[in-house]
Motif scaffolding. Structure first.
Motif, PDB file in Angstrom:
ATOM      1  N   UNK A  52      28.199  73.076  88.184  1.00 39.68           N
ATOM      2  CA  UNK A  52      28.543  72.170  87.092  1.00 39.68           C
ATOM      3  C   UNK A  52      29.858  71.445  87.373  1.00 39.68           C
ATOM      4  N   UNK A  53      30.859  72.154  87.900  1.00 41.69           N
ATOM      5  CA  UNK A  53      32.148  71.544  88.223  1.00 41.69           C
ATOM      6  C   UNK A  53      31.988  70.512  89.340  1.00 41.69           C
ATOM      7  N   UNK A  54      31.183  70.817  90.351  1.00 36.22           N
ATOM      8  CA  UNK A  54      30.939  69.862  91.431  1.00 36.22           C
ATOM      9  C   UNK A  54      30.222  68.619  90.935  1.00 36.22           C
ATOM     10  N   UNK A  55      29.265  68.801  90.022  1.00 44.98           N
ATOM     11  CA  UNK A  55      28.546  67.648  89.471  1.00 44.98           C
ATOM     12  C   UNK A  55      29.483  66.773  88.651  1.00 44.98           C
ATOM     13  N   UNK A  56      30.386  67.377  87.867  1.00 45.72           N
ATOM     14  CA  UNK A  56      31.347  66.588  87.091  1.00 45.72           C
ATOM     15  C   UNK A  56      32.333  65.852  88.001  1.00 45.72           C
ATOM     16  N   UNK A  57      32.781  66.501  89.068  1.00 48.41           N
ATOM     17  CA  UNK A  57      33.676  65.836  90.021  1.00 48.41           C
ATOM     18  C   UNK A  57      32.971  64.666  90.708  1.00 48.41           C
ATOM     19  N   UNK A  58      31.709  64.860  91.045  1.00 43.00           N
ATOM     20  CA  UNK A  58      30.939  63.792  91.662  1.00 43.00           C
ATOM     21  C   UNK A  58      30.765  62.626  90.691  1.00 43.00           C
ATOM     22  N   UNK A  59      30.572  62.936  89.414  1.00 41.89           N
ATOM     23  CA  UNK A  59      30.425  61.885  88.404  1.00 41.89           C
ATOM     24  C   UNK A  59      31.744  61.150  88.180  1.00 41.89           C
ATOM     25  N   UNK A  60      32.870  61.866  88.195  1.00 42.56           N
ATOM     26  CA  UNK A  60      34.177  61.229  87.992  1.00 42.56           C
ATOM     27  C   UNK A  60      34.580  60.370  89.175  1.00 42.56           C
ATOM     28  N   UNK A  61      34.228  60.773  90.374  1.00 43.24           N
ATOM     29  CA  UNK A  61      34.616  60.031  91.572  1.00 43.24           C
ATOM     30  C   UNK A  61      33.655  58.908  91.919  1.00 43.24           C
ATOM     31  N   UNK A  62      32.619  58.729  91.109  1.00 51.09           N
ATOM     32  CA  UNK A  62      31.663  57.658  91.339  1.00 51.09           C
ATOM     33  C   UNK A  62      32.313  56.321  90.993  1.00 51.09           C
ATOM     34  N   UNK A  63      32.220  55.374  91.890  1.00 45.91           N
ATOM     35  CA  UNK A  63      32.867  54.075  91.683  1.00 45.91           C
ATOM     36  C   UNK A  63      32.015  53.132  90.844  1.00 45.91           C
ATOM     37  N   UNK A  64      30.744  53.395  90.729  1.00 46.84           N
ATOM     38  CA  UNK A  64      29.854  52.519  89.976  1.00 46.84           C
ATOM     39  C   UNK A  64      29.854  52.954  88.513  1.00 46.84           C
ATOM     40  N   UNK A  65      30.603  52.249  87.679  1.00 43.01           N
ATOM     41  CA  UNK A  65      30.756  52.639  86.268  1.00 43.01           C
ATOM     42  C   UNK A  65      29.514  52.339  85.444  1.00 43.01           C
ATOM     43  N   UNK A  66      28.680  51.377  85.887  1.00 44.40           N
ATOM     44  CA  UNK A  66      27.459  51.063  85.142  1.00 44.40           C
ATOM     45  C   UNK A  66      26.491  52.241  85.174  1.00 44.40           C
ATOM     46  N   UNK A  67      26.471  52.969  86.279  1.00 38.98           N
ATOM     47  CA  UNK A  67      25.600  54.134  86.379  1.00 38.98           C
ATOM     48  C   UNK A  67      26.060  55.209  85.404  1.00 38.98           C
ATOM     49  N   UNK A  68      27.372  55.394  85.278  1.00 36.88           N
ATOM     50  CA  UNK A  68      27.905  56.382  84.353  1.00 36.88           C
ATOM     51  C   UNK A  68      27.551  56.027  82.911  1.00 36.88           C
ATOM     52  N   UNK A  69      27.675  54.747  82.549  1.00 36.34           N
ATOM     53  CA  UNK A  69      27.324  54.310  81.192  1.00 36.34           C
ATOM     54  C   UNK A  69      25.834  54.507  80.933  1.00 36.34           C
ATOM     55  N   UNK A  70      25.016  54.171  81.903  1.00 36.95           N
ATOM     56  CA  UNK A  70      23.574  54.322  81.762  1.00 36.95           C
ATOM     57  C   UNK A  70      23.209  55.797  81.593  1.00 36.95           C
ATOM     58  N   UNK A  71      23.872  56.663  82.337  1.00 33.48           N
ATOM     59  CA  UNK A  71      23.613  58.100  82.235  1.00 33.48           C
ATOM     60  C   UNK A  71      23.980  58.629  80.858  1.00 33.48           C
ATOM     61  N   UNK A  72      25.103  58.190  80.311  1.00 32.05           N
ATOM     62  CA  UNK A  72      25.523  58.620  78.976  1.00 32.05           C
ATOM     63  C   UNK A  72      24.547  58.140  77.916  1.00 32.05           C
ATOM     64  N   UNK A  73      24.054  56.914  78.043  1.00 35.22           N
ATOM     65  CA  UNK A  73      23.084  56.380  77.083  1.00 35.22           C
ATOM     66  C   UNK A  73      21.783  57.171  77.145  1.00 35.22           C
ATOM     67  N   UNK A  74      21.316  57.490  78.336  1.00 31.85           N
ATOM     68  CA  UNK A  74      20.075  58.262  78.484  1.00 31.85           C
ATOM     69  C   UNK A  74      20.232  59.657  77.887  1.00 31.85           C
ATOM     70  N   UNK A  75      21.368  60.295  78.132  1.00 35.77           N
ATOM     71  CA  UNK A  75      21.607  61.630  77.571  1.00 35.77           C
ATOM     72  C   UNK A  75      21.655  61.575  76.049  1.00 35.77           C
ATOM     73  N   UNK A  76      22.296  60.544  75.480  1.00 39.71           N
ATOM     74  CA  UNK A  76      22.374  60.410  74.027  1.00 39.71           C
ATOM     75  C   UNK A  76      20.992  60.210  73.412  1.00 39.71           C
ATOM     76  N   UNK A  77      20.157  59.397  74.056  1.00 37.95           N
ATOM     77  CA  UNK A  77      18.804  59.171  73.545  1.00 37.95           C
ATOM     78  C   UNK A  77      17.986  60.459  73.602  1.00 37.95           C
ATOM     79  N   UNK A  78      18.115  61.211  74.690  1.00 33.86           N
ATOM     80  CA  UNK A  78      17.383  62.475  74.797  1.00 33.86           C
ATOM     81  C   UNK A  78      17.848  63.494  73.757  1.00 33.86           C
ATOM     82  N   UNK A  79      19.131  63.516  73.459  1.00 35.02           N
ATOM     83  CA  UNK A  79      19.636  64.423  72.420  1.00 35.02           C
ATOM     84  C   UNK A  79      19.093  64.026  71.051  1.00 35.02           C
ATOM     85  N   UNK A  80      19.064  62.731  70.754  1.00 33.26           N
ATOM     86  CA  UNK A  80      18.512  62.274  69.471  1.00 33.26           C
ATOM     87  C   UNK A  80      17.021  62.588  69.347  1.00 33.26           C
ATOM     88  N   UNK A  81      16.283  62.443  70.436  1.00 32.58           N
ATOM     89  CA  UNK A  81      14.856  62.791  70.407  1.00 32.58           C
ATOM     90  C   UNK A  81      14.680  64.289  70.165  1.00 32.58           C
TER      91      UNK A  81
END
Length: 96
Positions: A52-81
């Protein structure tokens, strides 16, 4: 072929046709992905916490911010469902 003797497997000395023996990997049958050298999440991780810590570090060091936003939106939609499926009352978050 005797009743008590087991059959031995045949051994072949097969080398692939286009195999360069001087390669950096050593084995022509080893499958290595393209981005394994750049990611921390690939490899031998011992526990769930380190994964989990490695996955979070990989997500923080990712330079493509659009992918991070898209991932957060997908997670939010799945939580609402999920909350809709278990019939969670969302009205507790809104004041009247």
């Amino acid at each position: 072929m005797g009743i008590l003797k087991t059959r031995k497997n045949k051994k072949f000395s097969y080398t692939p046709r286009y195999y360069d023996n001087k390669g950096e990997d050593g084995s022509p049958f080893e499958i290595k992905h393209k981005f394994d050298d750049y990611r921390k999440t690939v490899g031998d991780n011992k526990g769930l916490k380190s994964k989990f810590v490695d996955a979070l570090d990989d997500l923080k060091n990712n330079r493509d911010k659009e992918v991070n936003k898209r991932l957060i939106i997908i997670i939010a939609i799945l939580i609402l469902i999920f909350l809709f499926i278990i019939e969670f009352d969302l009205s507790i978050f809104f004041s009247k």
